[in-house]
Design an enzyme around this catalytic site. Structure first.
Site, PDB file in Angstrom:
ATOM      1  N   GLY A 168      -0.334 -19.142  -0.912  1.00 28.20           N
ATOM      2  CA  GLY A 168      -0.908 -17.910  -1.427  1.00 28.20           C
ATOM      3  C   GLY A 168      -1.248 -18.025  -2.897  1.00 28.20           C
ATOM      4  O   GLY A 168      -0.940 -19.021  -3.561  1.00 28.20           O
ATOM      5  N   CYS A 169      -1.894 -16.962  -3.405  1.00 27.69           N
ATOM      6  CA  CYS A 169      -2.381 -16.994  -4.786  1.00 27.69           C
ATOM      7  C   CYS A 169      -1.243 -16.900  -5.787  1.00 27.69           C
ATOM      8  O   CYS A 169      -1.202 -17.660  -6.753  1.00 27.69           O
ATOM      9  CB  CYS A 169      -3.397 -15.868  -4.996  1.00 27.69           C
ATOM     10  SG  CYS A 169      -2.913 -14.268  -4.357  1.00 27.69           S
ATOM     11  N   TYR A 170      -0.306 -15.967  -5.570  1.00 28.00           N
ATOM     12  CA  TYR A 170       0.819 -15.883  -6.511  1.00 28.00           C
ATOM     13  C   TYR A 170       1.628 -17.188  -6.506  1.00 28.00           C
ATOM     14  O   TYR A 170       1.918 -17.728  -7.574  1.00 28.00           O
ATOM     15  CB  TYR A 170       1.727 -14.706  -6.151  1.00 28.00           C
ATOM     16  CG  TYR A 170       1.216 -13.346  -6.553  1.00 28.00           C
ATOM     17  CD1 TYR A 170       0.851 -13.081  -7.867  1.00 28.00           C
ATOM     18  CD2 TYR A 170       1.134 -12.310  -5.640  1.00 28.00           C
ATOM     19  CE1 TYR A 170       0.416 -11.817  -8.250  1.00 28.00           C
ATOM     20  CE2 TYR A 170       0.693 -11.043  -6.010  1.00 28.00           C
ATOM     21  CZ  TYR A 170       0.341 -10.792  -7.318  1.00 28.00           C
ATOM     22  OH  TYR A 170      -0.079  -9.551  -7.702  1.00 28.00           O
ATOM     23  N   SER A 187       0.011 -19.881  -8.522  1.00 31.57           N
ATOM     24  CA  SER A 187       0.011 -19.631  -9.978  1.00 31.57           C
ATOM     25  C   SER A 187       1.387 -19.868 -10.596  1.00 31.57           C
ATOM     26  O   SER A 187       1.499 -20.065 -11.804  1.00 31.57           O
ATOM     27  CB  SER A 187      -0.449 -18.197 -10.265  1.00 31.57           C
ATOM     28  OG  SER A 187       0.608 -17.273 -10.115  1.00 31.57           O
TER      29      SER A 187
END
Lengths: 355, 355, 355, 355
Positions: A156-158, A161
């Site tokens: 996922g994106c979180y 990051s």
């Protein structure tokens, strides 16, 4: 038509990450988009549903179909699943059985532990056998496993990051695995194309707000990967916020270095170690940019690209290491990362279609 | 004209907080705006310079003048300074000498220690004697001192968003004074009306970025007030970020409670203490709203108002207390707070002109 | 509680214009908000449903109820209807019968002709008798009729932005009634709080688009009022566009003056007539600002206010008169205008609660 | 390095269109970026100045230099000028003399008439001889002239958004050449990277405003091209507005068809002619999309692309033809269009580097 291109299908091509997969794969020099599915758009061509794809001949011909695993297995060698959590597993199971290579953008196969899955998603995992088979599709970490994977669980994106900035520091034992904090800011497309009042323009514009604090679902995959890197169970504080941009995640991380740095000399020495740590981990990575000098990450510098920007600061006053990252949640945080895994899987240049 | 209204002047009425002071004071039932100054707008009426004030008769008559302390001292009983740091002191000194009560929105008189001033602002303080006299204008903390102040140093937007949530917890000894972190997100008006490339629309829209990390100037006043409340020197981590909204600050704070809460029962017991702590500190405050239930702060809920919203969560997984606050940086973070102090100073209802 | 305040109710207080009515009426010196209804929020206090109203004691006490005409007629003297088109009529009919004065913000009673209603709304009018009774609530035009109205049909945001600039010119016979064009730009709140994909943040941000071209429903009331002013049937071109702001309408109007102006002298002479026309029509209006000099309207100058800004230009090259207007679609385009009518109806200062 | 690529230089690569030229040319399969100039960035590599280009090896090596025509003529075969109006001519003259092919994005060589230049730009043209030589770089109109041009004057964003929809209709004699109106909405990047208060985030966000009404400079090139197409002098009304998006122009055009269409049958017959007109003009154009069915243009559908979207409606009530267009002002409105001309000039696929 591209010569000897790999045939690919996208299941669930009407959401934000599905649409971005279409954009990336239409331009990909070595992929041929052979099927796109969407229950609501079935029958329309890609160009009819999304006028912006009208400039591609393929988009004027290819029509959305109802999703059907048996048919897809005949149409495509690699299938991307851009489906809601829970729905993806329904397609992944038969597609893997039928011999397709599957790249799943949902959270369905990211966790190794069925128990952790149940804790965070509230129900038993529908296909626990496949959990063992799946590879966590973070290319910078699992590149060699991705090469031979039959099922890739794209992160996922979180988590992307957070994990990319943290993992090298943790592996190099530069920071304590306790007390870590990740404070993240996400653009609204991170919520997907949900038609809910919370995501209306008037509710988001001129608004900033935290949500899902303190126990967001993505913690499960973040902590799994941190624990694997650290060799012991890791707990991290994670605070997501919604901000009024279409795309982008900015994460600020707070760490306690193992070394105390009371003097400027000690701080500089630790700084050299951090430079060296990131340099050896990411110096040759095509999609990671560790900033130098006074530059700090900015989501507008990664907009529409598969890059992640990372910068760090040591704070002599507090003894902390602060690391900041910026990425485009739909590209490096979703569809671009999935295409990067696709390139590795197929033996293409990892940057194909992504630059 | 309002009967027996207090005559007030605004020095530097062309910036964002000056303009907001005009807006608030034109509507104030007990204030009469008798002078506004601006070098660049001198000669124009308020209504000419800001068409939006054209509906007020006073704004169609009152003209901007060049700033002149002697003249201002004759025109007004209370003078608001909405000037850049450093410039404010030049006017505060003569105005206080001439018997005016001065409410300064700059950072010039917020620090008690000339040494701290020099460390953070890079030069000697121009009027160290006045530092001792000035009152830090945070009404919820210094209400009684404000009543008789001759010089009020109205706090900045970041400090207000941090201090109001923290101080009661620190005074009640519920949290450790070490290891505190404040992660703040600010709208672009927080930078003032600076005509710099960083603040152009195209550079801010679709952008999120940290800045001033790890040692922002506002740390000096934040740590001064935390240290006073704690009785010992406090160091805090503070990370500001710029987000694409006009107004609003959202701060997320991370604290270590003194009490360990391993069980849900212990967590709930600590929760009761926090409820009680905020209740006794702020239960009667007109401009503080401690949220209950599932609600979390959102800058849009305080837009254009003098309110600060506060919510908190205990995290059993990490043992931390997370507190979040939202305010409008131009109102409670600047001009509204100054008017609140003005109301206290003049013995008016504290909410006059602010609701 | 306010002395001898008029008791008012808001039916449908959960939408954008209902919420704005709450904001305005809570602050109104001569109104007492005695009932608010909303099916979805029934049982909650105003402060629970909208934390931003928590600073008002009345909002902490008053609870949303299910809408009930008989009950409302006992609770309030004046009832505001902030309901979708079609639903408003269901409440207006019994409330008027029960003796309430009704201010309806919907389009249900704006048209005098049941035939025009059917043409534009697609079904027979549910209460044609009341159409004759209703007053079109544009205070600058129908002030005296509003004073004694039992049912006020408050105009929409687009019509207000078009009619106020046009009507004086048409009445003074300065422009031709043929060939008029209105090109309008509306913020997203103009669509109401509809939870539809078109109004999601990601679909509206970084997007500008026309819609409803060439025959938008609001044309019916625009042309009705233009025809009344002109004394003959008027047809106008109207093109609405959606732009990414929360609030605001900017309308650009194109007219053919009756007088040909070939020379600068003739242009200046016509300019004087326009100045004089607007001056005599609006010189004393509290909520209309005709700009002078080089200033052009800007929605940010009317944000949150009941003002409309108007500017005009003669173009010697094309022979046209261009008039531009800006207003806040939720205030002068909806709730503020309704409160303005309320003030007239009750004999209050027209600016009460609006400045 | 690309085989037999054409060497190109960009003069003035620090502004928005210069930066976009860099983005496009770094990706271009047949171009080699051999020089970039910028007085303020001289000495830095492209990657240092714009971290987002860091993923390109060429951007990590190529350094900004001071602009020098003689040197540029040795470094590049084709030179793009992305300079302010007036400055571009200073470089175009020597570069053309030295044998370079020049693509100028400024307005300096767009007008054929030195008199018109003086009227709209306020001073004599610095190189009137070159005016005759230059080709107006609108590929859909001047494709064959572009092939052999030594100096291409690439059109501005507003003119492109107006001319492409109008020219086929005018040439086919479907509309009158009198009474045309163009109402345009532009994103803030259209103003260039000017550091002026008008373009600050806080001044543009939540703001919509007209400007430059009624006589904007771009009228000169618009009317020149309309007159050429029409065979007689054409005057058009043009009203630009600034809206809070980074990129995008939406233009709404109002025309009077020659044919009166009183009945639906007549309207449909005219509609067929319009379909046929656009079909024969643009059916094979790679960058023009004439929308069908209910779709209307939306700037987000062309964001980041070289496409222009066009839709039209006939209005039986007013007898008008309304045509709407959307494009990205930095791509089809500036740098993309310049690269399209470059492709034609060099005999490449017109879509090279643009899709």
């Amino acid at each position: 038509m591209k010569k000897s291109a790999v045939k690919v299908a996208i299941v669930g091509a009407s959401g934000f990450s599905g649409e971005e997969l279409v954009r990336l794969l239409l331009r990909h020099p070595d992929a041929e988009l052979s099927a796109v599915t969407s229950r609501q758009l079935a029958g329309q061509t890609l160009a009819q549903a999304f006028s912006k794809f009208g400039q591609f001949a393929a988009a004027r011909q290819l029509r959305f179909s109802e999703p059907n695993a048996e048919l897809l297995a005949k149409q495509a060698e690699v299938v991307f699943l851009a489906l809601p959590h829970g729905v993806a597993a329904e397609f992944a199971v038969p597609l893997v059985q039928l011999g397709c290579q599957v790249i799943d953008l949902s959270a369905d196969f990211r966790l190794k532990s069925p128990a952790a899955y149940k804790e965070f998603y509230g129900h038993d995992h529908p296909a626990p056998d496949l959990l063992a088979k799946s590879v966590y599709g973070l290319p910078e970490v699992y590149r060699s496993a991705i090469k031979s994977a039959s099922l890739i669980a794209s992160p996922g994106c979180y988590p992307t990051s957070i994990l990319l900035p943290v993992l090298p520091l943790l592996r190099a034992n530069l920071i304590k695995e306790t007390g870590m904090i990740a404070d993240s800011l996400s653009g609204v497309s991170g919520a997907g194309k949900k038609v809910e009042a919370d995501y209306l323009f008037v509710e988001c514009n001129e608004s900033v707000r935290p949500y899902g604090i303190p126990k967001h679902r993505h913690l499960s995959e973040i902590e799994q990967e941190l624990s694997l890197a650290s060799g012991q169970p890791v707990v991290i504080q994670f605070s997501p916020h919604l901000i009024p941009v279409n795309r982008g995640i900015l994460t600020t991380l707070y760490f306690a270095p193992h070394k105390h740095f009371a003097t400027t000399g000690e701080m500089n020495a630790l700084g050299e170690q951090i430079i060296s740590c990131y340099g050896s981990a990411y110096g040759k990575e095509p999609f990671i940019r560790v900033l130098e000098g006074k530059a700090l990450p900015d989501t507008k510098n990664v907009f529409g690209t598969n890059m992640i920007e990372i910068a760090w600061r040591l704070d002599q006053r507090t003894g902390r290491l602060i690391v900041m990252s910026a990425l485009d949640n739909i590209v490096k945080g979703a569809s671009g990362q999935a295409v990067q895994s696709f390139n590795i899987l197929c033996g293409f240049d990892e940057r194909a279609g992504l630059i």
